[in-house]
Design a protein around this motif. Structure first.
Motif, PDB file in Angstrom:
ATOM      1  N   TYR A 292      23.229  -4.453 -27.823  1.00 31.00           N
ATOM      2  CA  TYR A 292      23.499  -4.602 -26.390  1.00 31.00           C
ATOM      3  C   TYR A 292      24.647  -3.717 -25.914  1.00 31.00           C
ATOM      4  CZ  TYR A 292      20.074  -8.278 -25.765  1.00 31.00           C
ATOM      5  OH  TYR A 292      18.890  -8.968 -25.676  1.00 31.00           O
ATOM      6  N   GLN A 293      25.588  -3.418 -26.801  1.00 34.00           N
ATOM      7  CA  GLN A 293      26.635  -2.460 -26.430  1.00 34.00           C
ATOM      8  C   GLN A 293      26.045  -1.072 -26.213  1.00 34.00           C
ATOM      9  OE1 GLN A 293      29.335  -3.044 -29.724  1.00 34.00           O
ATOM     10  NE2 GLN A 293      30.692  -4.383 -28.535  1.00 34.00           N
ATOM     11  N   GLU A 294      25.093  -0.702 -27.094  1.00 30.91           N
ATOM     12  CA  GLU A 294      24.420   0.585 -26.931  1.00 30.91           C
ATOM     13  C   GLU A 294      23.588   0.594 -25.651  1.00 30.91           C
ATOM     14  OE1 GLU A 294      22.153   1.140 -30.468  1.00 30.91           O
ATOM     15  OE2 GLU A 294      23.873   1.785 -31.682  1.00 30.91           O
ATOM     16  N   LYS A 295      22.938  -0.518 -25.366  1.00 25.39           N
ATOM     17  CA  LYS A 295      22.127  -0.614 -24.156  1.00 25.39           C
ATOM     18  C   LYS A 295      22.993  -0.493 -22.910  1.00 25.39           C
ATOM     19  CE  LYS A 295      18.462  -3.384 -22.040  1.00 25.39           C
ATOM     20  NZ  LYS A 295      17.572  -4.560 -22.205  1.00 25.39           N
ATOM     21  N   ARG A 296      24.160  -1.112 -22.934  1.00 28.47           N
ATOM     22  CA  ARG A 296      25.064  -1.026 -21.788  1.00 28.47           C
ATOM     23  C   ARG A 296      25.562   0.401 -21.591  1.00 28.47           C
ATOM     24  NH1 ARG A 296      30.294  -4.929 -21.118  1.00 28.47           N
ATOM     25  NH2 ARG A 296      30.899  -3.825 -23.010  1.00 28.47           N
ATOM     26  N   GLY A 297      25.831   1.092 -22.701  1.00 22.21           N
ATOM     27  CA  GLY A 297      26.268   2.488 -22.607  1.00 22.21           C
ATOM     28  C   GLY A 297      25.199   3.376 -21.988  1.00 22.21           C
ATOM     29  N   LYS A 298      23.919   3.137 -22.377  1.00 18.76           N
ATOM     30  CA  LYS A 298      22.820   3.930 -21.811  1.00 18.76           C
ATOM     31  C   LYS A 298      22.632   3.641 -20.328  1.00 18.76           C
ATOM     32  CE  LYS A 298      20.206   4.413 -26.123  1.00 18.76           C
ATOM     33  NZ  LYS A 298      18.976   4.048 -26.874  1.00 18.76           N
ATOM     34  N   LEU A 299      22.832   2.397 -19.918  1.00 21.71           N
ATOM     35  CA  LEU A 299      22.724   2.042 -18.498  1.00 21.71           C
ATOM     36  C   LEU A 299      23.806   2.750 -17.681  1.00 21.71           C
ATOM     37  CD1 LEU A 299      21.968  -1.790 -18.767  1.00 21.71           C
ATOM     38  CD2 LEU A 299      20.431  -0.031 -17.862  1.00 21.71           C
ATOM     39  N   ALA A 300      25.012   2.847 -18.280  1.00 19.19           N
ATOM     40  CA  ALA A 300      26.103   3.542 -17.584  1.00 19.19           C
ATOM     41  C   ALA A 300      25.761   5.016 -17.398  1.00 19.19           C
ATOM     42  CB  ALA A 300      27.406   3.389 -18.369  1.00 19.19           C
ATOM     43  N   GLU A 301      25.209   5.654 -18.431  1.00 18.82           N
ATOM     44  CA  GLU A 301      24.808   7.061 -18.340  1.00 18.82           C
ATOM     45  C   GLU A 301      23.744   7.253 -17.259  1.00 18.82           C
ATOM     46  OE1 GLU A 301      23.494   8.378 -22.134  1.00 18.82           O
ATOM     47  OE2 GLU A 301      25.421   8.034 -23.137  1.00 18.82           O
ATOM     48  N   MET A 302      22.769   6.340 -17.235  1.00 15.08           N
ATOM     49  CA  MET A 302      21.692   6.427 -16.243  1.00 15.08           C
ATOM     50  C   MET A 302      22.225   6.224 -14.832  1.00 15.08           C
ATOM     51  SD  MET A 302      18.829   4.216 -18.367  1.00 15.08           S
ATOM     52  CE  MET A 302      17.639   4.192 -17.034  1.00 15.08           C
ATOM     53  N   TYR A 303      23.219   5.357 -14.690  1.00 11.98           N
ATOM     54  CA  TYR A 303      23.814   5.097 -13.366  1.00 11.98           C
ATOM     55  C   TYR A 303      24.386   6.384 -12.774  1.00 11.98           C
ATOM     56  CZ  TYR A 303      26.886   3.079  -9.819  1.00 11.98           C
ATOM     57  OH  TYR A 303      27.531   2.789  -8.634  1.00 11.98           O
ATOM     58  N   TYR A 304      25.172   7.091 -13.592  1.00  9.22           N
ATOM     59  CA  TYR A 304      25.817   8.304 -13.083  1.00  9.22           C
ATOM     60  C   TYR A 304      24.826   9.457 -12.915  1.00  9.22           C
ATOM     61  CZ  TYR A 304      30.236   5.906 -13.748  1.00  9.22           C
ATOM     62  OH  TYR A 304      31.264   5.009 -13.660  1.00  9.22           O
ATOM     63  N   SER A 305      23.745   9.429 -13.665  1.00 11.17           N
ATOM     64  CA  SER A 305      22.739  10.483 -13.515  1.00 11.17           C
ATOM     65  C   SER A 305      21.898  10.284 -12.254  1.00 11.17           C
ATOM     66  CB  SER A 305      21.818  10.523 -14.750  1.00 11.17           C
ATOM     67  OG  SER A 305      21.023   9.350 -14.814  1.00 11.17           O
ATOM     68  N   CYS A 306      21.980   9.092 -11.667  1.00 12.02           N
ATOM     69  CA  CYS A 306      21.230   8.782 -10.435  1.00 12.02           C
ATOM     70  C   CYS A 306      22.126   8.892  -9.196  1.00 12.02           C
ATOM     71  CB  CYS A 306      20.633   7.379 -10.504  1.00 12.02           C
ATOM     72  SG  CYS A 306      19.335   7.197 -11.733  1.00 12.02           S
ATOM     73  N   ASP A 307      23.170   9.686  -9.297  1.00 13.31           N
ATOM     74  CA  ASP A 307      24.108   9.832  -8.170  1.00 13.31           C
ATOM     75  C   ASP A 307      23.355  10.219  -6.893  1.00 13.31           C
ATOM     76  OD1 ASP A 307      26.511   9.876  -6.862  1.00 13.31           O
ATOM     77  OD2 ASP A 307      26.905  11.984  -7.346  1.00 13.31           O
ATOM     78  N   GLY A 308      23.562   9.444  -5.833  1.00 15.99           N
ATOM     79  CA  GLY A 308      22.891   9.702  -4.558  1.00 15.99           C
ATOM     80  C   GLY A 308      21.696   8.805  -4.324  1.00 15.99           C
ATOM     81  N   ASN A 309      21.155   8.193  -5.375  1.00 12.68           N
ATOM     82  CA  ASN A 309      20.019   7.277  -5.239  1.00 12.68           C
ATOM     83  C   ASN A 309      20.570   5.842  -5.283  1.00 12.68           C
ATOM     84  OD1 ASN A 309      17.725   5.699  -5.500  1.00 12.68           O
ATOM     85  ND2 ASN A 309      16.656   7.162  -6.813  1.00 12.68           N
ATOM     86  N   VAL A 310      20.902   5.321  -4.123  1.00 15.33           N
ATOM     87  CA  VAL A 310      21.595   4.037  -4.019  1.00 15.33           C
ATOM     88  C   VAL A 310      20.749   2.896  -4.590  1.00 15.33           C
ATOM     89  CG1 VAL A 310      22.589   2.353  -2.425  1.00 15.33           C
ATOM     90  CG2 VAL A 310      22.880   4.798  -1.993  1.00 15.33           C
ATOM     91  N   ALA A 311      19.455   2.883  -4.273  1.00 16.75           N
ATOM     92  CA  ALA A 311      18.582   1.801  -4.746  1.00 16.75           C
ATOM     93  C   ALA A 311      18.527   1.767  -6.273  1.00 16.75           C
ATOM     94  CB  ALA A 311      17.179   1.975  -4.180  1.00 16.75           C
ATOM     95  N   ALA A 312      18.383   2.940  -6.875  1.00 19.52           N
ATOM     96  CA  ALA A 312      18.320   3.017  -8.333  1.00 19.52           C
ATOM     97  C   ALA A 312      19.647   2.594  -8.952  1.00 19.52           C
ATOM     98  CB  ALA A 312      17.947   4.422  -8.782  1.00 19.52           C
TER      99      ALA A 312
END
Length: 310
Positions: free
Chosen positions: A105-125
C-alpha cells in the motif's frame, strides 16, 4: 476369536474416511484469506482471497472410522475429521504478512502521487486520485493498528466415507457426512462424524466398548482394523478392503494412551483396536516416532468419557 473370525465379525463396521479441507484466517479488519497449509519456510500454501478457488485447490487426507450407533454415528480421530495446523506457524506468517501489506500500500500510494502530478490541469482526474490517495492512507493506518494475535482461524471440510467392500471411483461415490463433535482436550484425539441420512446401513457392525475400563494387561493380544495408506492398499477387484493387524500390549495404560506392537502407517488413524472378543478397547491415533511397529491408542476410559460428554 482368531484374526479371521475377528475380521469377519467386525470389518463391515469400519469405514474409509476422505476429507477435503482448507483453512482460513479472518484478519482484524474482517478480511478473510484462505490457504491449504504451511510450507517448510513458514509460508501459507494455496493462499487466496477467493473461497471458490480455495475449494478447487483444497488439500485432502484419508483416515479410518467405525460405526458406534444405529443412527450413522462414526468415531474417528480429531486430526482426521478436522485436520489441525500450527497456530504458531500461522501467526509467524501473519506478522510478515502485515509488513508485506504495508509495503504494497505504500507503493500504491507513491504511484497515486506520481499520477496526480502527471494529471496537472485535469481537475476531475486529480480529485479522483486524491480520493484514492486518502483511502490508501486510511488502510495504512488500519494495518498499523492490526493486532494479528486477534486473527480468527477456521477449518472448512467436506467429509465423506466409503464402506468396506464398496467400489469407489470418484468423489460422488462416497457417502457425505457432517462433523458432529470434536474433543477440545489436547490429549484426547477423538471426534465423531455422522452420515447425512442419520442411518447406519443394515448389516454394518456397530462397535461396543467392553463393560469395564480396567487396564489392559501386558502382552494381551489386540487387533486393529483400518485403512493403512488409504486407497493405495485398500483398492481391490472386489472393492476397497480394510486390513487387519494384530499385536500385543507393550506398555501399561497411563490414563491417556496405551502402547501396543501393532504396525500401521498413515491412513490407519481412527482405527478401532479390539480385544479377542471383538470389544472396542482403544482408538488408534499415533505412531511411536521412528518406527511403524509400535503405535498408540486412546484407551476405553477416555473414549467412554468423550461419548458421555458429547
Amino acid at each position: 476369536m482368531n484374526s479371521q473370525e475377528i475380521y469377519d465379525k467386525t470389518a463391515s463396521g469400519v469405514v474409509l474416511i476422505l476429507n477435503y479441507f482448507y483453512y482460513s484466517v479472518i484478519l482484524p479488519d474482517d478480511t478473510e484469506i484462505y490457504f491449504t497449509g504451511v510450507d517448510d519456510n513458514g509460508q501459507l500454501e494455496g493462499l487466496t482471497y477467493d473461497k471458490d478457488e480455495a475449494w478447487n485447490n483444497c488439500a485432502a487426507c484419508t483416515g479410518t472410522g467405525f460405526f458406534i450407533s444405529n443412527d450413522g454415528l462414526i468415531m474417528t480421530n480429531r486430526h482426521v475429521a478436522q485436520p489441525g495446523i500450527s497456530e504458531k506457524a500461522i501467526k509467524a506468517f501473519l506478522k510478515n504478512y502485515k509488513k508485506m501489506l504495508k509495503v504494497i500500500y505504500q507503493e500504491k500510494r507513491g504511484k497515486l502521487a506520481e499520477m496526480y502530478y502527471s494529471c496537472d490541469g485535469n481537475v476531475a482526474a486529480q480529485n479522483e486520485l486524491a480520493h484514492q490517495y486518502q483511502k490508501v492512507g486510511e488502510i495504512l493506518e488500519q494495518i498499523d493498528d492490526m493486532d494479528m494475535n486477534d486473527a480468527e482461524f477456521n477449518t472448512y471440510s467436506k467429509v465423506s466415507i466409503a464402506y468396506n467392500d464398496m467400489h469407489v471411483l470418484k468423489f460422488e461415490d462416497f457417502k457425505p457426512c457432517t462433523v458432529i463433535s470434536v474433543s477440545d482436550e489436547e490429549a484426547v484425539d477423538l471426534a465423531t462424524i455422522q452420515l447425512d441420512d442419520c442411518k447406519t446401513p443394515e448389516g454394518r457392525y456397530i462397535f461396543q466398548l467392553r463393560d469395564n475400563d480396567e487396564q489392559l494387561t501386558l502382552d494381551q493380544k489386540l487387533y486393529m482394523i483400518g485403512y493403512n495408506k488409504g486407497f493405495a492398499i485398500a483398492k481391490t477387484a472386489q472393492g476397497i478392503r480394510s486390513q487387519c493387524y494384530s499385536g500385543n500390549v507393550t506398555q501399561k495404560d497411563d490414563g491417556e494412551k496405551i502402547l501396543y506392537s501393532i504396525p500401521s502407517q498413515s491412513g490407519s488413524s481412527g482405527s478401532p483396536v479390539i480385544d479377542e472378543y471383538g470389544n472396542l478397547v482403544a482408538v488408534n491415533f499415533a505412531g511411536y516416532t521412528g518406527t511403524q511397529g509400535f503405535n498408540y491408542g486412546i484407551p476405553s476410559k477416555r473414549i467412554r468419557q468423550f461419548m458421555l460428554d458429547n
